[in-house]
Design an enzyme around this catalytic site. Structure first.
Site, PDB file in Angstrom:
ATOM      1  N   THR A  40       0.819  -1.213   0.000  1.00 27.09           N
ATOM      2  CA  THR A  40       0.000   0.000   0.000  1.00 27.09           C
ATOM      3  C   THR A  40       0.856   1.268   0.000  1.00 27.09           C
ATOM      4  O   THR A  40       0.456   2.302  -0.523  1.00 27.09           O
ATOM      5  CB  THR A  40      -0.922  -0.012   1.239  1.00 27.09           C
ATOM      6  N   HIS A  49      -1.515  14.529   6.231  1.00 28.92           N
ATOM      7  CA  HIS A  49      -2.766  15.128   6.685  1.00 28.92           C
ATOM      8  C   HIS A  49      -2.524  16.024   7.887  1.00 28.92           C
ATOM      9  O   HIS A  49      -1.667  15.744   8.724  1.00 28.92           O
ATOM     10  CB  HIS A  49      -3.766  14.027   7.052  1.00 28.92           C
ATOM     11  N   CYS A 401      12.727  11.931 -19.827  1.00 30.33           N
ATOM     12  CA  CYS A 401      11.571  12.675 -19.324  1.00 30.33           C
ATOM     13  C   CYS A 401      11.894  13.345 -17.991  1.00 30.33           C
ATOM     14  O   CYS A 401      11.530  14.477 -17.758  1.00 30.33           O
ATOM     15  CB  CYS A 401      10.365  11.766 -19.137  1.00 30.33           C
ATOM     16  N   CYS A 441      13.524   4.632 -21.562  1.00 27.92           N
ATOM     17  CA  CYS A 441      14.644   4.231 -20.700  1.00 27.92           C
ATOM     18  C   CYS A 441      14.532   2.799 -20.211  1.00 27.92           C
ATOM     19  O   CYS A 441      15.507   2.249 -19.710  1.00 27.92           O
ATOM     20  CB  CYS A 441      14.797   5.197 -19.522  1.00 27.92           C
TER      21      CYS A 441
HETATM   22  C1  LIG Z   1      -5.995   4.779  -1.508  1.00 29.93           C
HETATM   23  C2  LIG Z   1      -5.141   5.126  -0.331  1.00 29.93           C
HETATM   24  C3  LIG Z   1      -4.818   6.449  -0.044  1.00 29.93           C
HETATM   25  C4  LIG Z   1      -4.058   6.782   1.055  1.00 29.93           C
HETATM   26  N1  LIG Z   1      -3.696   8.075   1.248  1.00 29.93           N
HETATM   27  C5  LIG Z   1      -2.965   8.411   2.315  1.00 29.93           C
HETATM   28  C6  LIG Z   1      -2.559   9.740   2.534  1.00 29.93           C
HETATM   29  O1  LIG Z   1      -2.788  10.604   1.697  1.00 29.93           O
HETATM   30  N2  LIG Z   1      -1.880  10.061   3.653  1.00 29.93           N
HETATM   31  C7  LIG Z   1      -1.591   9.116   4.577  1.00 29.93           C
HETATM   32  O2  LIG Z   1      -1.017   9.488   5.591  1.00 29.93           O
HETATM   33  N3  LIG Z   1      -1.923   7.842   4.401  1.00 29.93           N
HETATM   34  C8  LIG Z   1      -2.594   7.450   3.289  1.00 29.93           C
HETATM   35  N4  LIG Z   1      -2.927   6.159   3.072  1.00 29.93           N
HETATM   36  C9  LIG Z   1      -2.523   5.164   4.048  1.00 29.93           C
HETATM   37  C10 LIG Z   1      -1.090   4.709   3.864  1.00 29.93           C
HETATM   38  O3  LIG Z   1      -0.776   4.516   2.518  1.00 29.93           O
HETATM   39  C11 LIG Z   1      -0.904   3.419   4.607  1.00 29.93           C
HETATM   40  O4  LIG Z   1      -1.322   3.614   5.919  1.00 29.93           O
HETATM   41  C12 LIG Z   1       0.515   2.940   4.655  1.00 29.93           C
HETATM   42  O5  LIG Z   1       1.103   2.903   3.384  1.00 29.93           O
HETATM   43  C13 LIG Z   1       0.539   1.558   5.263  1.00 29.93           C
HETATM   44  O6  LIG Z   1       1.842   1.096   5.295  1.00 29.93           O
HETATM   45  P1  LIG Z   1       2.142  -0.388   5.760  1.00 29.93           P
HETATM   46  O7  LIG Z   1       3.600  -0.468   5.851  1.00 29.93           O
HETATM   47  O8  LIG Z   1       1.322  -0.690   6.924  1.00 29.93           O
HETATM   48  O9  LIG Z   1       1.547  -1.291   4.602  1.00 29.93           O
HETATM   49  P2  LIG Z   1       2.187  -1.819   3.244  1.00 29.93           P
HETATM   50  O10 LIG Z   1       2.872  -0.732   2.533  1.00 29.93           O
HETATM   51  O11 LIG Z   1       1.116  -2.526   2.536  1.00 29.93           O
HETATM   52  O12 LIG Z   1       3.295  -2.820   3.698  1.00 29.93           O
HETATM   53  C14 LIG Z   1       3.009  -4.091   4.181  1.00 29.93           C
HETATM   54  C15 LIG Z   1       4.063  -5.025   3.702  1.00 29.93           C
HETATM   55  O13 LIG Z   1       3.914  -6.277   4.339  1.00 29.93           O
HETATM   56  C16 LIG Z   1       4.261  -7.297   3.453  1.00 29.93           C
HETATM   57  N5  LIG Z   1       3.639  -8.532   3.883  1.00 29.93           N
HETATM   58  C17 LIG Z   1       2.325  -8.734   4.111  1.00 29.93           C
HETATM   59  N6  LIG Z   1       2.119 -10.004   4.502  1.00 29.93           N
HETATM   60  C18 LIG Z   1       3.325 -10.604   4.495  1.00 29.93           C
HETATM   61  C19 LIG Z   1       3.761 -11.926   4.793  1.00 29.93           C
HETATM   62  N7  LIG Z   1       2.911 -12.875   5.169  1.00 29.93           N
HETATM   63  N8  LIG Z   1       5.076 -12.214   4.662  1.00 29.93           N
HETATM   64  C20 LIG Z   1       5.958 -11.263   4.263  1.00 29.93           C
HETATM   65  N9  LIG Z   1       5.594 -10.016   3.994  1.00 29.93           N
HETATM   66  C21 LIG Z   1       4.288  -9.687   4.106  1.00 29.93           C
HETATM   67  C22 LIG Z   1       3.739  -6.788   2.152  1.00 29.93           C
HETATM   68  O14 LIG Z   1       4.433  -7.393   1.070  1.00 29.93           O
HETATM   69  C23 LIG Z   1       3.984  -5.284   2.230  1.00 29.93           C
HETATM   70  O15 LIG Z   1       5.186  -4.907   1.613  1.00 29.93           O
HETATM   71  C24 LIG Z   1      -3.648   5.790   1.948  1.00 29.93           C
HETATM   72  C25 LIG Z   1      -3.949   4.462   1.656  1.00 29.93           C
HETATM   73  C26 LIG Z   1      -4.663   4.127   0.509  1.00 29.93           C
HETATM   74  C27 LIG Z   1      -4.915   2.719   0.172  1.00 29.93           C
END
Ligand SMILES: Cc1cc2nc3c(=O)[nH]c(=O)nc-3n(C[C@H](O)[C@H](O)[C@H](O)COP(=O)(O)OP(=O)(O)OC[C@H]3O[C@@H](n4cnc5c(N)ncnc54)[C@H](O)[C@@H]3O)c2cc1C
Ligand SMILES: Cc1cc2nc3c(=O)[nH]c(=O)nc-3n(C[C@H](O)[C@H](O)[C@H](O)COP(=O)(O)OP(=O)(O)OC[C@H]3O[C@@H](n4cnc5c(N)ncnc54)[C@H](O)[C@@H]3O)c2cc1C
Lengths: 478, 419
Positions: A40, A49, A401, A441
């Protein structure tokens, strides 16, 4: 035996890793993808925010505010593109002005500074491309925009340079709690660690549910976007929101930290946690909703569309901290928006909990910053000239680009937690992120990766190992 | 700072011909700047036949065609700089370029000729829904992998867009051992040359699906298939006509965009229809002393036209330097009634030698229609065409004597008429 095993190399995993790397501990991050920032964290709005829309008293409100406050200095230190551009929530009817006032009150309660309800005239003077239907707006000067890739990559780099190991292409299939440690099964091997931190994004419920009786349930909520050419990167200067609904903050129109224009997202609950496809309906909806906010969307400048999955937990709030029934197991689960904003603060908080539990000491050798990072494109002619003299590989442009040079791409490959894929190079250097989307590229980056990593070109992938680009030699199949 | 009378940006067929044009007009103080490590531009990857039929009256491959020009450049001792990329042109005609070996090099030019060619439109420009796996290539990128690097980008292929590159790649991929399933074209007609449809599709029994488009891309890591659907008159997919096609590769041949970043940056006015500069009969852009020719000006289907157009630009650049070019744009040239654009868009009689040519494309397919040229209200040309299609560039020739006979002429209009 590791002291800490972090599952997930998204912005949350990277933040925790960065914060923990200050301590004298043996730490590993595992991710099923081939790089950091493949979940994500690579597909979101990139908004820092201000914090007016989180319910007071929630973890979302708390970490949003801390995250927002620390973002400026943090991004400067770790060389992450960030701009405090301010945001506006639009009302299209005078009857909605009380809703803006309510948001303002909630924001003030959360500790957001500088909130102000502006008249139609004031708003249009600030943003001339807004729709003339605007009736009023809530202005939040502390809102900002950040490069989500760099926010993740930079922290992984800092962690790695301070000794944290990263292991990719490693799916955690199960975890078993022993008396004083965990056995984590990754691919066909077992890794042992005293503590485990669950930063698995939309899969964080599944990880939690293997160990804890306090079950979580995450429903992926898809958000689709259109990204526009830099040519229209100043279509608006601030982040333009509509009034939030039960499903989120609605469709926004914003510049990105890299000066593109971004519009989206939609918000639909789906079943499939692997489904990050875009849909015709989604793109249509984004364009039509955004066209309420702004005058005429420059659709001919769309360069790509993408979608991301919010990790929406049933409770509606972030789940952060040690599981009550599993000592040594920590969650950063259900981290949906404002997760990106909150990430550095969540990292600091969890690192604090874990290191106290492990009685860890600070390292004396901790390096708080990144190795030198040079971007060629923004420099003046004179500085460009000097740079090429110092390293002639800055004189070879690979991506026309975004004007990315050979020197920058080689650096991205050889830095800590370096790029191994085409997308990895793109997120670190912007080669391929511009208007031709790697058409020019792509083959060159592939060649550089193959050379620098001593790999056959047929093994070089766009992202995961299976996403290879070349399937064989000419005439091989005849 | 190096002084050069004429700086040519891009060493493809246009740049090469422009240099020869300038040289033969009497100015030898020329440099060609090319970012690649060899001259010839896109022709280097076009190893198929079909180049030079007009100019040399024989069928050459792309590299053979460009080799003839490169030889001439060498024989004339015209300076060329390879692996040198222009990054800026200033209003004062200072051209800044960088190269690995020489760092930043700046030229003070008296005239600049833009011959940067064009680039391919990416998928995003179409917003095809679905996943973003590997296995989606623009046709030109695939062509480079296959023809230059010797690698196959896929085994079973669907091609979206029936422009010339798409058609040529359908044949190439087949010859190299891939299974080309079909070429899908959203318009009711092909955007490519008729001869390419025959030689690249028909001869290999590759189906051409007109009025169809790709509505979804499947496969989360590598492409596993695409959904195609028929489209209605407004080019919207028709529900119920979807069809799943298994493939590991989608090639996009959905149009070329003239590469005008540099031109825009210096303030050259761009025609939104061609995405290339607006030019006069002398191929001069809206900025004095900056000329343009070849694909950077408008997308050509035949390299012969690129060469002749660029030759003229080179010649006119010398005229300009010698103070022999009149700047006044007296006559407007308009495209109307089925003519999408014209190049040039203004004309000054005094700059015309014996004749001048107007190039254009139709905006739709017309059968048995007439191409007409009006001098103000007066129709002076009216010629029947069996077929006009947007895929083939057309030319009309205007004689200088017609212009001299009408000293008060304000507007020339090119139209397509039923009768
Ligand atoms: C549409 C959208 C808009 C958003 N806009 C904003 C914004 O404007 N501002 C803001 O602050 N936040 C925003 N967010 C929220 C923000 O993007 C997320 O909260 C944040 O990226 C979450 O990070 P994470 O590390 O928890 O998840 P992720 O980036 O999903 O990382 C989780 C990782 O865990 C790994 N993983 C999962 N299961 C396993 C497993 N069993 N074994 C090994 N690896 C595993 C995955 O491969 C992944 O790389 C938005 C989210 C979305 C979807
Ligand atoms: C796949 C394909 C098939 C074709 N088939 C045929 C055919 O069968 N018959 C036929 O007659 N024609 C064919 N054509 C058309 C013809 O080849 C082109 O129209 C012609 O090559 C265009 O020439 P150009 O010089 O304008 O552009 P290009 O050939 O694209 O040359 C532009 C040059 O400028 C350089 N450049 C760009 N920017 C910079 C910069 N900033 N600094 C320095 N250098 C720069 C580029 O590297 C390039 O070398 C085909 C074209 C393609 C793409």
């Amino acid at each position: 035996m590791y002291d800490v095993l972090i599952i997930g190399a998204g912005v949350i995993g990277a933040s925790v890793a960065r914060a923990i790397s200050k301590y004298d501990l043996k730490v590993i991050v595992v991710d099923k993808h081939s790089d950091v920032c493949e979940g994500t964290s690579k597909a979101n709005s990139g908004i820092v925010h201000s914090g007016y829309d989180a319910k007071p008293g929630t973890l979302k409100a708390k970490f949003n505010l801390i995250g927002n406050k620390m973002m400026g200095e943090f991004c400067q230190r770790y060389r992450v593109p960030f701009r405090r551009n301010g945001s506006l929530v639009l009302a299209f009817d005078v009857n909605e002005i009380p809703k803006l006032e309510a948001l303002k009150t909630q924001g003030t309660l959360n500790g957001v500074e500088g909130l102000e309800v502006l008249s139609k005239e004031q708003v249009l003077a600030m943003e001339p491309n807004l729709s003339s239907q605007v009736a009023a707006a809530l202005y939040a000067p502390t809102g900002g925009i950040v490069d989500p890739f760099e926010l993740t990559i930079s922290q992984a780099e800092v962690a790695n340079q301070n000794g944290v190991e990263f292991q990719f292409n490693s799916l955690v299939s199960s975890i078993v709690k022993q008396t004083s440690h965990f056995q984590v099964f990754v691919n066909d091997t077992m890794i042992e660690s005293k503590t485990v931190i669950n930063c698995a994004g939309v899969f964080s419920d599944e990880i939690n549910n293997q160990l804890s009786a306090h079950k979580l349930k995450i429903t992926p909520r898809k958000g689709e976007y259109c990204l526009f050419d830099k040519e229209v990167g100043h279509f608006v200067d601030r982040t333009i929101f509509q009034l939030p609904t039960a499903y989120g903050k609605g469709v926004l129109v914003t510049p990105t930290a890299e000066n593109n224009l971004l519009i989206g997202p939609t918000a639909y609950d789906i079943d499939d946690k692997y489904d990050n496809s875009t849909t015709a309906e989604g793109i249509k909806e984004v364009l039509s909703k955004a066209s309420q906010s702004v005058k005429s969307i420059p659709t001919s400048f769309i360069i790509t569309a993408f979608s991301g999955l919010r990790a929406t937990e049933t409770s509606g709030d972030f789940i952060i901290g040690e599981a009550k029934d599993v000592e040594g197991f920590y969650n950063a689960a259900g981290i949906e928006s404002p997760g990106l904003t909150a990430a550095p603060a969540i990292g600091d908080y969890l690192a604090d909990l874990v290191t106290k539990k492990l009685n860890a000491k600070m390292k004396t050798s901790y390096i708080d910053g990144r190795a030198d990072l040079v971007r060629f494109e923004p420099l003046s002619v004179a500085d460009k000239s000097k740079l090429i003299e110092s390293n002639h590989e800055f004189g070879k442009i690979i991506c026309r680009c975004e004007m990315v040079t050979l020197a920058e791409i080689k650096d991205a490959i050889h830095r800590p937690v370096g790029a191994t894929t085409i997308d990895g190079v793109k997120r670190r250097t912007r080669a391929g992120a511009g208007r031709c989307q790697g058409g020019f590229c792509g083959p060159k980056v592939l060649e550089i990766l193959s050379k620098e990593l001593h790999k056959d070109p047929r093994e070089i992938a766009k992202f995961d190992q299976q996403a290879i680009l070349l399937v064989g030699f000419d005439k091989e199949n005849l | 700072m190096i002084n050069k009378d004429i700086v040519i940006i891009g060493g493809g067929p246009a740049g090469l011909a422009a240099a020869i044009g300038a040289y033969e007009a009497g100015n030898k103080n020329i440099v060609i700047l090319e970012r690649d490590n060899l001259l010839g531009g896109i022709l280097n990857q076009c190893i198929h036949n079909g180049f030079g039929l007009h100019t040399f009256k024989e069928e050459l491959t792309g590299p053979e065609y460009s080799a003839r020009y490169v030889k001439k450049i060498k024989d004339l001792n015209i300076e060329t700089k390879l692996e040198t990329m222009v990054i800026d042109i200033s209003n004062e005609l200072i051209v800044s370029a960088i190269s690995e070996n020489e760092g930043m090099v700046q030229y003070q030019a008296k005239a600049v000729i833009l011959t940067m060619g064009c680039r391919e439109r990416p998928r995003g420009a179409l917003s095809i829904p679905g996943y973003r796996p590997s296995g989606i290539f623009s046709a030109g990128t695939a062509q480079r992998f296959v023809n230059i690097e010797g690698y196959m980008p896929g085994k079973s292929v669907v091609i979206l867009g029936s422009g010339d590159i798409g058609l040529i790649m359908a044949r190439r991929m087949t010859l190299e051992g891939a299974d080309v399933k079909m070429v899908v074209e959203i318009m009711p007609y092909s955007g490519g040359l008729k001869r390419n449809i025959v030689q690249c599709l028909d001869d290999f029994s590759i189906p051409l699906k007109l009025s169809h488009t790709v509505t979804k891309i499947h496969g989360s890591t590598r492409v596993s298939g695409v959904t195609i659907a028929k489209v209605d008159d407004l080019r919207n997919p028709i529900k119920g006509t979807e069809e799943y096609v298994e493939c590991d590769t989608l090639l996009l041949s959905v149009g070329l965009i003239p590469e005008n970043e540099l031109s825009r940056k210096v303030g050259v006015i761009i025609n939104p229809k061609t995405q290339g500069p607006i030019v006069s009969e002398s191929l001069e852009t809206s900025i004095k002393g900056i000329f343009a020719a070849g694909n950077v000006l408008h997308v050509h289907d035949l390299v012969d036209h690129v060469s002749s157009e660029a030759y003229l630009a080179g010649k006119n650049a010398v005229k300009y330097i010698n103070g022999l070019l009149e700047e006044l744009k007296m006559i407007d040239i308009l495209a109307s009634d089925g003519v999408r654009y014209t190049v040039p868009s203004t004309l000054n009689v005094n700059n015309v030698e014996d004749l001048t040519q107007i190039r254009f494309r139709s905006s739709d397919v017309y059968k048995d229609a007439y191409v007409s040229v009006y001098f103000d209200e007066e129709r002076i040309l009216h010629s029947k065409k069996r077929i006009l299609t947007p895929g083939e560039m057309e030319t009309v020739t205007i004689l200088k004597k017609w212009l001299i006979e009408r000293p008060n002429l304000k507007t020339i209009t090119v139209k397509i008429e039923k009768e």
